[in-house]
Design a protein around this motif. Sequence first.
Motif, PDB file in Angstrom:
ATOM      1  N   GLN A 185       1.755   2.407 -15.532  1.00  0.00           N
ATOM      2  CA  GLN A 185       3.004   2.446 -14.770  1.00  0.00           C
ATOM      3  C   GLN A 185       2.845   1.813 -13.392  1.00  0.00           C
ATOM      4  OE1 GLN A 185       3.805   6.641 -14.862  1.00  0.00           O
ATOM      5  NE2 GLN A 185       4.698   6.585 -16.909  1.00  0.00           N
ATOM      6  N   THR A 186       1.748   2.114 -12.718  1.00  0.00           N
ATOM      7  CA  THR A 186       1.526   1.578 -11.378  1.00  0.00           C
ATOM      8  C   THR A 186       1.330   0.063 -11.428  1.00  0.00           C
ATOM      9  OG1 THR A 186       0.552   3.682 -10.691  1.00  0.00           O
ATOM     10  CG2 THR A 186       0.096   1.761  -9.298  1.00  0.00           C
ATOM     11  N   TYR A 187       0.557  -0.396 -12.398  1.00  0.00           N
ATOM     12  CA  TYR A 187       0.362  -1.840 -12.570  1.00  0.00           C
ATOM     13  C   TYR A 187       1.720  -2.521 -12.788  1.00  0.00           C
ATOM     14  CZ  TYR A 187      -1.280  -6.306 -14.409  1.00  0.00           C
ATOM     15  OH  TYR A 187      -1.503  -7.643 -14.619  1.00  0.00           O
ATOM     16  N   CYS A 192      -5.936   6.996 -10.513  1.00  0.00           N
ATOM     17  CA  CYS A 192      -4.637   7.443 -10.992  1.00  0.00           C
ATOM     18  C   CYS A 192      -4.808   8.762 -11.741  1.00  0.00           C
ATOM     19  CB  CYS A 192      -4.018   6.385 -11.903  1.00  0.00           C
ATOM     20  SG  CYS A 192      -3.679   4.815 -11.062  1.00  0.00           S
ATOM     21  N   ASP A 250       4.717  -1.483 -12.030  1.00  0.00           N
ATOM     22  CA  ASP A 250       5.543  -1.369 -10.832  1.00  0.00           C
ATOM     23  C   ASP A 250       5.166  -2.444  -9.815  1.00  0.00           C
ATOM     24  OD1 ASP A 250       7.371   0.034  -8.907  1.00  0.00           O
ATOM     25  OD2 ASP A 250       5.468   0.376  -7.859  1.00  0.00           O
ATOM     26  N   LEU A 251       3.876  -2.632  -9.598  1.00  0.00           N
ATOM     27  CA  LEU A 251       3.433  -3.623  -8.619  1.00  0.00           C
ATOM     28  C   LEU A 251       3.747  -5.052  -9.072  1.00  0.00           C
ATOM     29  CD1 LEU A 251       0.055  -1.959  -7.641  1.00  0.00           C
ATOM     30  CD2 LEU A 251       2.058  -2.234  -6.161  1.00  0.00           C
ATOM     31  N   TYR A 308       0.815  -1.217   0.000  1.00  0.00           N
ATOM     32  CA  TYR A 308       0.000   0.000   0.000  1.00  0.00           C
ATOM     33  C   TYR A 308       0.849   1.268   0.000  1.00  0.00           C
ATOM     34  CZ  TYR A 308      -4.103  -2.845   0.105  1.00  0.00           C
ATOM     35  OH  TYR A 308      -5.080  -3.731  -0.259  1.00  0.00           O
ATOM     36  N   GLU A 336      -0.484   6.517 -15.857  1.00  0.00           N
ATOM     37  CA  GLU A 336      -0.189   6.157 -14.474  1.00  0.00           C
ATOM     38  C   GLU A 336      -0.799   4.801 -14.122  1.00  0.00           C
ATOM     39  OE1 GLU A 336       0.207   8.263 -10.160  1.00  0.00           O
ATOM     40  OE2 GLU A 336      -1.672   8.639 -11.223  1.00  0.00           O
ATOM     41  N   ARG A 372       3.456   1.491  -1.877  1.00  0.00           N
ATOM     42  CA  ARG A 372       3.741   1.631  -3.315  1.00  0.00           C
ATOM     43  C   ARG A 372       2.607   2.347  -4.026  1.00  0.00           C
ATOM     44  NH1 ARG A 372       8.316  -1.634  -4.467  1.00  0.00           N
ATOM     45  NH2 ARG A 372       8.220  -1.187  -6.672  1.00  0.00           N
ATOM     46  N   LEU A 373       1.413   2.318  -3.430  1.00  0.00           N
ATOM     47  CA  LEU A 373       0.264   3.023  -4.002  1.00  0.00           C
ATOM     48  C   LEU A 373       0.139   4.447  -3.464  1.00  0.00           C
ATOM     49  CD1 LEU A 373      -2.245   0.069  -3.983  1.00  0.00           C
ATOM     50  CD2 LEU A 373      -1.377   1.264  -5.999  1.00  0.00           C
ATOM     51  N   GLY A 374       1.117   4.878  -2.688  1.00  0.00           N
ATOM     52  CA  GLY A 374       1.168   6.256  -2.239  1.00  0.00           C
ATOM     53  C   GLY A 374       0.627   6.539  -0.853  1.00  0.00           C
ATOM     54  N   LEU A 406      -6.984  -0.196 -10.278  1.00  0.00           N
ATOM     55  CA  LEU A 406      -6.329   1.044 -10.663  1.00  0.00           C
ATOM     56  C   LEU A 406      -7.122   1.606 -11.824  1.00  0.00           C
ATOM     57  CD1 LEU A 406      -2.736  -0.485 -10.766  1.00  0.00           C
ATOM     58  CD2 LEU A 406      -3.782   0.755  -8.849  1.00  0.00           C
TER      59      LEU A 406
END
Length: 135
Positions: free
Chosen positions: A89-91, A81, A93-94, A25, A86, A27-29, A127
Motif C-alpha cells: 500500500q505504501t509503495y 511497515c 501510494d508513493l 517523508y 502495508e 507520506r511515510l508518517g 519499505l
Amino acid sequence: MTAMAPAFDLVGLVVADMGKSLAFYRRLGLDIPATADTEPHVEVTLPGGLRLAWDTIETIRSFDTWTPPTGDPRISLAFRCAGPEEVDQTYADLVDAGHEGHRPPWDAFWGQRYAVVHDPDGNGVDLFAPLTPAT
C-alpha cells in the motif's frame, strides 16, 4: 579520564526542494510541521532518539563546497511497515503520488516483503515488513 565514544545521533539529507522532500517523508508518517517547508534546515527526532535532518543545497554550500552525487543513490533509509500489505500500500501510494518506484514489492529470500522507492532527491527509501508475524 575515560574517553567516550561518539554517539550516532543524526542522518542528514541534502535536498533541492525542501517542500517536496518533506511532503514525501510526511507520506511515510513522519510528523513534520507544514511551516517547515520553507526553512533552510529542518530536523525531527525519531522514536528512539535518532534525528533525521534536511538541508537545502544553499544551506550546505554556505559552509562547504558541495556537488550533487552522481550514479546510484549513496544512502538508503529503511521504513518498517506493519505487515506485507502495508509495504504494498505504501509503495503504491508513493508511486501514485508521482515518486519514482525503483523495485516494486517482492518477497525477499531473507523473509521480508520489500520494496524500494526514490525520494525527490534520488535517495533510496526501502519499505519492509516480515513475511510472517513474529512469534
